[in-house]
Design an enzyme around this catalytic site. Structure first.
Site, PDB file in Angstrom:
ATOM      1  N   ASP A  39     -14.241 -53.882  -3.970  1.00 27.94           N
ATOM      2  CA  ASP A  39     -12.859 -54.282  -4.207  1.00 27.94           C
ATOM      3  C   ASP A  39     -12.647 -54.553  -5.691  1.00 27.94           C
ATOM      4  O   ASP A  39     -13.597 -54.904  -6.413  1.00 27.94           O
ATOM      5  CB  ASP A  39     -12.514 -55.538  -3.413  1.00 27.94           C
ATOM      6  CG  ASP A  39     -12.414 -55.273  -1.916  1.00 27.94           C
ATOM      7  OD1 ASP A  39     -12.222 -54.110  -1.528  1.00 27.94           O
ATOM      8  OD2 ASP A  39     -12.527 -56.250  -1.143  1.00 27.94           O
ATOM      9  N   TYR A  67     -25.200 -59.282  -1.688  1.00 29.99           N
ATOM     10  CA  TYR A  67     -24.103 -59.881  -2.429  1.00 29.99           C
ATOM     11  C   TYR A  67     -24.360 -61.358  -2.700  1.00 29.99           C
ATOM     12  O   TYR A  67     -25.022 -62.041  -1.912  1.00 29.99           O
ATOM     13  CB  TYR A  67     -22.793 -59.787  -1.631  1.00 29.99           C
ATOM     14  CG  TYR A  67     -22.336 -58.405  -1.304  1.00 29.99           C
ATOM     15  CD1 TYR A  67     -21.450 -57.723  -2.135  1.00 29.99           C
ATOM     16  CD2 TYR A  67     -22.766 -57.750  -0.141  1.00 29.99           C
ATOM     17  CE1 TYR A  67     -21.020 -56.438  -1.823  1.00 29.99           C
ATOM     18  CE2 TYR A  67     -22.333 -56.472   0.175  1.00 29.99           C
ATOM     19  CZ  TYR A  67     -21.461 -55.827  -0.667  1.00 29.99           C
ATOM     20  OH  TYR A  67     -21.036 -54.556  -0.357  1.00 29.99           O
ATOM     21  N   ASP A  81      -9.043 -62.950   0.934  1.00 30.13           N
ATOM     22  CA  ASP A  81      -9.601 -63.423  -0.330  1.00 30.13           C
ATOM     23  C   ASP A  81      -8.487 -64.109  -1.129  1.00 30.13           C
ATOM     24  O   ASP A  81      -7.319 -64.102  -0.711  1.00 30.13           O
ATOM     25  CB  ASP A  81     -10.265 -62.290  -1.126  1.00 30.13           C
ATOM     26  CG  ASP A  81      -9.298 -61.163  -1.492  1.00 30.13           C
ATOM     27  OD1 ASP A  81      -8.130 -61.458  -1.821  1.00 30.13           O
ATOM     28  OD2 ASP A  81      -9.707 -59.993  -1.466  1.00 30.13           O
ATOM     29  N   ARG A 173     -15.339 -60.396   2.805  1.00 29.54           N
ATOM     30  CA  ARG A 173     -14.073 -61.119   2.963  1.00 29.54           C
ATOM     31  C   ARG A 173     -13.905 -61.611   4.398  1.00 29.54           C
ATOM     32  O   ARG A 173     -13.504 -62.752   4.648  1.00 29.54           O
ATOM     33  CB  ARG A 173     -12.901 -60.209   2.616  1.00 29.54           C
ATOM     34  CG  ARG A 173     -12.733 -59.900   1.162  1.00 29.54           C
ATOM     35  CD  ARG A 173     -11.517 -59.009   0.936  1.00 29.54           C
ATOM     36  NE  ARG A 173     -11.737 -57.626   1.343  1.00 29.54           N
ATOM     37  CZ  ARG A 173     -10.853 -56.892   2.004  1.00 29.54           C
ATOM     38  NH1 ARG A 173      -9.705 -57.407   2.380  1.00 29.54           N
ATOM     39  NH2 ARG A 173     -11.104 -55.640   2.292  1.00 29.54           N
TER      40      ARG A 173
END
Length: 289
Positions: A39, A67, A81, A173
């Protein structure tokens, strides 16, 4: 012609396709693709495939990814988010122990409902296109695997950092949203940095500025994507010719499994599968223009 892989540390505010477009311009090569979308708000490891290496994009997309993410409790947004519109705010009573306990419930095989702001297609329409028109449609839960999920630190009473090693198709997310629902106060992603993709780590990543200055010298060889597979070299000109024509070859005594196959002069030819006593059949060829 440039061929190989760039491990880019994607900057915030860029789409993955923005990065590919920039590299097309720098290297003057039309064939550029990436191995797993990030993103715009996210940063970190984005494998970019150039020239003949674009044939391997599918192998990068299917691998595990890691991540470092920021979970903000107390709010729900339309994008899951903090870049989205806030739909709801709630008081936060959960503490670090509560968050750690909630994380434990998401390890292993789980199911996620893809967010409306995603590129998933339903009846030929991308969900984010529908979401931008104010529409919401029913989405079926999808199976994903969370291999590792570790709480790192509490930055405040509402903000927590965690590490996640997960399968293809996992939405961090959505993980934050679902964690917030579990804790009863809502949750959204406020930061995301990919630290590993396709086996490549941040320590190996370069910036777009580096590529601008150093160009093709930063390209990694295509076979670096497959270093976890053992290597085999063809034994004769006849075998190499068969491989280059897309035909199976026999290497008696070769154990069943996947191999990197090289020509007699060291050229990476293909990724192959050995079965039935040493018969190698190509999974994907990488020689040629």
């Amino acid at each position: 012609m440039p061929n190989g892989i760039l491990i880019i540390d994607k900057p915030a505010g860029w789409t993955s396709m923005d990065v590919c477009a920039k590299i097309r311009g720098i290297l003057r090569e039309k064939r550029v693709g990436h191995g797993g979308t990030l993103d715009p708000m996210a940063t970190g490891v984005l494998p970019v495939f150039v020239g003949r290496a674009t044939r391997a994009v599918e192998f990068a997309e299917n691998g595990r990814k890691e991540y470092r993410a920021g979970l903000r409790l107390g709010l729900v947004t339309d994008t899951q988010d903090v870049t989205g519109t806030i739909l709801e705010t709630r008081p936060v009573t959960a503490d670090r122990e509560d968050v750690a306990s909630a994380l434990a419930g998401f390890r292993g095989d789980i199911r996620q409902i893809p967010p409306m702001y995603s590129a998933v297609k339903i009846q030929g329409k991308k969900l984010y296109e529908l979401a931008r028109r104010g529409k919401e449609v029913e989405r079926k839960p999808r199976p994903v695997t969370i291999h590792e999920l570790e709480l790192l630190e509490a930055e405040s009473e509402t903000d927590y950092q965690f590490r996640c090693l997960c399968s293809k198709g996992t939405y961090i997310r959505t993980l934050c949203h679902d964690l917030g629902q579990t804790l009863g106060c809502g949750g959204a992603l406020y930061s995301l940095r990919r630290t590993m993709a396709a086996g490549f780590t941040l320590a190996e990543a370069v910036t777009l500025e580096d590529v601008q200055e150093q160009g093709e010298s930063l390209l990694r060889p295509l076979d670096s994507l497959f270093v976890h597979y053992p290597a085999l070299t063809v034994r004769s000109p006849g075998q190499e010719k068969r491989v280059r024509c897309g035909n199976p070859i026999a290497l008696p005594g070769t154990a069943d499994g996947t191999y990197r196959v090289y020509g007699r002069e060291g050229d990476f030819l293909c990724l192959s599968r050995a079965e039935a006593g040493g018969t190698l059949t190509s999974i994907k060829n990488f020689f040629g223009a």
